[in-house]
Design an enzyme around this catalytic site. Structure first.
Site, PDB file in Angstrom:
ATOM      1  N   SER A 208      -5.090  10.084  -4.210  1.00 38.97           N
ATOM      2  CA  SER A 208      -5.945   8.895  -4.215  1.00 38.97           C
ATOM      3  C   SER A 208      -6.999   8.933  -3.115  1.00 38.97           C
ATOM      4  CB  SER A 208      -5.088   7.633  -4.062  1.00 38.97           C
ATOM      5  OG  SER A 208      -4.306   7.689  -2.876  1.00 38.97           O
TER       6      SER A 208
ATOM      7  N   ASP B  81      -2.565  -1.828   4.324  1.00 38.52           N
ATOM      8  CA  ASP B  81      -2.743  -0.440   3.889  1.00 38.52           C
ATOM      9  C   ASP B  81      -3.569   0.286   4.951  1.00 38.52           C
ATOM     10  OD1 ASP B  81      -3.473   1.964   2.744  1.00 38.52           O
ATOM     11  OD2 ASP B  81      -4.045   1.117   0.806  1.00 38.52           O
TER      12      ASP B  81
ATOM     13  N   HIS C 209      -5.683   4.136   3.004  1.00 35.40           N
ATOM     14  CA  HIS C 209      -6.929   4.210   2.246  1.00 35.40           C
ATOM     15  C   HIS C 209      -8.079   3.557   3.014  1.00 35.40           C
ATOM     16  CE1 HIS C 209      -3.682   4.618  -0.788  1.00 35.40           C
ATOM     17  NE2 HIS C 209      -4.489   5.559  -1.237  1.00 35.40           N
TER      18      HIS C 209
END
Length: 423
Positions: free
Chosen positions: A155, A399, A402
């Site tokens: 990702s 998070d 990311h």
């Protein structure tokens, strides 16, 4: 120097040897074993011949003796574009607006999900003693005319892929572009250019039990040895290939490796040190590149590990905290987070230094280490309802892996642009 011609008697011996059924049987057996266990043999000899780790070169073969495909110039001698500092540049940053790019996944749209400030968007990477060439979207699109560019990995590589699409799509009329997803493959098409920019989900590069592009949250991760072609068949014909793989290997000190097939009723699974497993994947990747990419027409890049900022104690912060509420950069030029395994960097350096195919290494780790401010944190789509306990403690669901877009990953693509055209 060639040996002298054989005498008549020795010629007779050679003719007899050629005709010997025993010798013929032996040769057939050797060829059979080599084909069947070629990868295993290669790995064994790779271990025997292991050399001390070497510094990672940005390209695995000298660019001084051979011009690389797509290059239109050279980076000035002594200029390391990966070594530098962040400077605030509100006049030229961001390179696009979040609201202008409809291709950003909701996991990365921090403004849409309530981030109260935009400071993370205003930083520009400034190498020491030289400048990065400005990202030229027109040049990039013209270079991609009639070609395919593909990002392969997890990702984080998908984030870099989306950043590249955002940097280019404004030059393309609305009715002349599209984005479609086919299982593990996402394809952005610039129709007037007959060009595609693609992302292929393969978090380990090798086949694994985490290969479903949607459902892949598996704690007991297993990677199949010698399986690069499972995904690699989808990479053939690509002109510019950008690999990454790191985060998914970081499940502990050991990794489970499948020696047979996932379809076998009784599976042979062994555990080996993570760095050895990672080395196996790197060797498989380079072997695939050597066999399937044309060094005269194509380019291959590898993006180094993307750091996370899950422990604020690493940068002198309050124990038990992380990237949540962080809006400033880390100023220590020698900062290296505890999540970034230097052993993995040594493996990359060791394996890449032996590559006969020129792999361009995008060393984004150190410059990204300074950016504890640039993560999505809590400002993203939450796929599951948050509990009252989580809402009371935002750090618990932040998070710190990311990155918001626009943001840091646009710089990764500026570096990719620099190394593509000015290696």
């Amino acid at each position: 120097m060639k040996p002298p011609f054989p005498s008549s008697s020795s010629s007779y011996v050679l003719r007899k040897a050629r005709l010997s059924p025993y010798l013929f049987t032996l040769l057939v057996f050797i060829v059979f074993v080599t084909i069947l266990y070629g990868e295993d043999i290669g790995c064994i000899f790779g271990q025997i011949d292991a050399l001390p780790p070497r510094p990672i070169r940005t390209t695995s073969e000298s660019t001084h003796t051979r011009k690389l495909p797509f290059a239109i110039g050279r980076t000035p001698e002594g200029c390391d574009v990966f070594s530098g500092r962040w400077v605030r540049d509100e006049a030229n940053r961001p390179l696009y607006e979040e609201s202008e790019c409809p291709y950003i996944q909701p996991q990365l749209t921090c403004q849409e999900h309530g981030r109260p400030e935009k400071d993370y968007q205003y930083w520009r990477w400034q190498p020491h003693g030289c400048d990065l060439p400005s990202f030229n979207a027109t040049l990039m699109l013209e270079t991609l005319r009639g070609k395919r560019m593909m990002f392969v990995g997890d990702s984080l590589n998908r984030g870099q892929y989306v950043s590249m699409v955002c940097l280019l799509h404004r030059l393309i009329p609305e009715n002349a572009k599209s984005m479609e997803t086919f299982d593990s493959l996402t394809v952005f098409t610039a129709k007037d250019y007959n060009a595609t920019i693609e992302f292929y989900w393969a978090p380990f590069l090798l086949e694994s039990n985490s290969d479903n592009a949607v459902v892949h949250r598996i704690s007991d991760r297993i990677v199949r040895k010698g399986s690069i072609n499972k995904h690699g068949r989808n990479w053939k014909g690509v002109d510019i290939l950008v690999f990454n793989t790191y985060l998914w290997w970081m499940t502990g000190l050991k990794m489970k490796i499948l020696k047979g097939s996932f379809d076998d009723e009784e599976k042979e699974i062994v555990e080996i040190p993570t760095e050895d497993a990672y080395r196996m994947a790197m060797k498989s990747m380079l072997r695939w590149v050597k066999l399937n990419m044309d060094r005269k027409k194509t380019r291959v890049f590898f993006t180094s590990m993307s750091p996370s900022h899950g422990k604020s104690i690493d940068w002198g912060g309050e124990p038990g905290k992380n990237c949540y509420n962080e809006t400033t950069l880390i100023e220590d030029p020698n900062y290296w987070g505890s999540d970034c395994r230097k052993g993995v960097m040594r493996v990359i350096g060791e394996v890449f230094s032996r590559s006969k195919f020129p792999i361009t290494f995008l060393n984004i780790t150190q410059l990204s280490n300074y950016r504890k401010d640039a993560h999505t944190s809590i400002y993203k789509k939450q796929w599951n309802a948050l509990t009252p306990e989580q809402l009371a403690n935002p750090s618990s669901y932040a998070d710190c892996v990311h990155w918001c877009l626009p943001g840091l990953q646009d710089t990764w693509n500026e570096l990719l642009f620099a190394k593509l055209f000015y290696p």
